[in-house]
Design an enzyme around this catalytic site. Structure first.
Site, PDB file in Angstrom:
ATOM      1  N   TYR A 125      35.595 -24.553 -85.800  1.00  0.00           N
ATOM      2  CA  TYR A 125      34.511 -23.769 -85.210  1.00  0.00           C
ATOM      3  C   TYR A 125      34.232 -22.484 -85.985  1.00  0.00           C
ATOM      4  CZ  TYR A 125      34.666 -26.689 -80.976  1.00  0.00           C
ATOM      5  OH  TYR A 125      34.615 -27.729 -80.078  1.00  0.00           O
ATOM      6  N   LYS A 174      47.700 -32.016 -85.285  1.00  0.00           N
ATOM      7  CA  LYS A 174      47.436 -33.312 -85.908  1.00  0.00           C
ATOM      8  C   LYS A 174      47.952 -33.265 -87.349  1.00  0.00           C
ATOM      9  CE  LYS A 174      45.660 -37.488 -85.667  1.00  0.00           C
ATOM     10  NZ  LYS A 174      46.243 -38.539 -84.790  1.00  0.00           N
ATOM     11  N   ASP A 207      46.321 -36.558 -79.896  1.00  0.00           N
ATOM     12  CA  ASP A 207      45.889 -37.747 -79.171  1.00  0.00           C
ATOM     13  C   ASP A 207      46.918 -38.165 -78.125  1.00  0.00           C
ATOM     14  OD1 ASP A 207      47.001 -37.928 -81.751  1.00  0.00           O
ATOM     15  OD2 ASP A 207      46.647 -40.066 -81.895  1.00  0.00           O
ATOM     16  N   ASP A 231      39.547 -26.692 -77.251  1.00  0.00           N
ATOM     17  CA  ASP A 231      38.302 -26.864 -76.514  1.00  0.00           C
ATOM     18  C   ASP A 231      38.344 -28.160 -75.715  1.00  0.00           C
ATOM     19  OD1 ASP A 231      35.720 -26.521 -75.628  1.00  0.00           O
ATOM     20  OD2 ASP A 231      34.773 -26.976 -77.543  1.00  0.00           O
ATOM     21  N   ASP A 235      39.208 -28.615 -71.333  1.00  0.00           N
ATOM     22  CA  ASP A 235      38.292 -29.299 -70.425  1.00  0.00           C
ATOM     23  C   ASP A 235      38.974 -30.489 -69.754  1.00  0.00           C
ATOM     24  OD1 ASP A 235      36.318 -27.507 -71.130  1.00  0.00           O
ATOM     25  OD2 ASP A 235      34.807 -29.035 -71.501  1.00  0.00           O
TER      26      ASP A 235
END
Length: 335
Positions: A125, A174, A207, A231, A235
């Protein structure tokens, strides 16, 4: 009592009504706040031709503490996200997103108490290197992680865990694929974790984290991760406790902080007295904690909890039939 000035940005859509709810409640708590109002988002654009006027930036800089409703950034018109702009402008490197189960929300889980701490200014971002080839066939973007940024956010997570008596911090990454960026983040997270032997340090690939959050969310306590992953995960965590209407957010820097409802502006129900103000009320709880007003923060959280648990004048998304103003009144009565 010393007066604390708070910048208030009502925002777009349902923003003004839920912000009004939060301000009424904060006034009832007698916190000694003085509220300075400012415009941002589409409301500001219609008045000034700017999504984020300089006068608003100046007020945020002056008061250092801001309570913000949802803002709308026009999609596909070349506008930079207002939220991203604010985070970068004021170096709000830590995004603090707690979720906690409240009985009465009809959520799928009952014992959730997770804090996601997201690095707020780097990673995917950061806006670096975004290009589109002349023929429109190839797009590129650059992710950048610095040692300084990784150390700052992971240290923030451990210090918060220590302050709140949390037992475990999970670094989400990751690094098996993104060996440079995520690899650096994980390396720094391991180094920082060694400084806090009293706190359990774990690590998990992103994941697998998402799967585990659905299958066994109670195993998580504090999650710390990079911008994009944070992010998504925050959520997902909101979904565990009833949705974004139950999820507040804080953006914290070294000497400035912005507290916000993390959901959208919901223009379809704006002005209809239908919105659930819980997210921004809980953001107000975060603000009170940030300002060292823990007793008032606890009173407010408990008042909201009691309203939702008893189903007293709750909004439609919480299974009730009441509107924003009625829900607000139910909280006010408990204070």
């Amino acid at each position: 009592m010393t007066t604390q000035k708070i910048t208030v940005i009502p925002g777009d859509g349902i923003g003004p009504s839920i912000i009004e709810s939060a301000v009424q409640i904060l006034q009832k708590l007698d916190c000694g706040f003085e509220f300075d109002y400012a415009d941002a988002g589409l409301v500001a654009y219609e008045k000034t031709g700017e999504l984020l006027p300089q006068a608003t930036l100046d007020l945020i800089e002056k008061n250092k503490v801001t309570l913000k409703g949802p803002l709308t950034t026009p999609v596909g018109e070349g506008f930079t996200s207002i939220n991203v702009t604010l985070r970068k402008k004021f170096a709000l490197y830590a995004n603090l997103r707690p979720v906690i189960s409240f009985k009465g929300t009809r959520a799928r889980y009952e014992n959730i108490d997770i804090i996601t701490i997201r690095e707020n200014t780097q990673g995917m971002y950061s806006g670096l290197g975004q290009t589109l080839s002349d023929d429109g066939a190839t797009a590129e973007a650059k992710s950048q992680i610095t040692r300084e940024g990784a150390e700052a956010i992971v240290t923030f997570a451990y210090e918060l865990a220590k302050k709140e008596g949390r037992k475990k911090v999970t670094a989400v990454h990751k690094a098996n694929i993104l060996k440079s960026t995520s690899g650096l983040f994980l390396k720094v997270a391991r180094e920082v974790g060694e400084r806090y032997p009293e706190i359990e340090s774990t690590e998990m690939i992103v994941d697998n984290t998402c799967m585990q959050l659905v299958m066994n969310p109670e195993q998580f306590d504090v999650i710390v991760t990079t911008n994009l992953f944070g992010d998504i995960i925050s959520d997902l965590c909101a979904g565990l406790v009833g949705g974004l209407g139950m999820a507040p957010g804080a953006n914290i820097g070294k000497d400035c902080a912005i507290f916000e409802a993390v959901h959208g502006s919901a223009p379809d129900i704006a002005g209809k007295n239908l919105a659930n103000p819980t997210s921004v009320i809980l953001a107000s709880v975060q603000m009170l904690e940030y300002l060292g007003m823990k007793d008032k923060a606890d009173r407010l959280r408990n008042a909201v909890r009691e309203v939702i648990e008893t189903g007293d004048r709750t909004t439609r998304d919480l299974g009730g039939t009441a509107g924003t103003s009625e829900f607000t009144q139910a909280v006010l009565e408990r204070l």
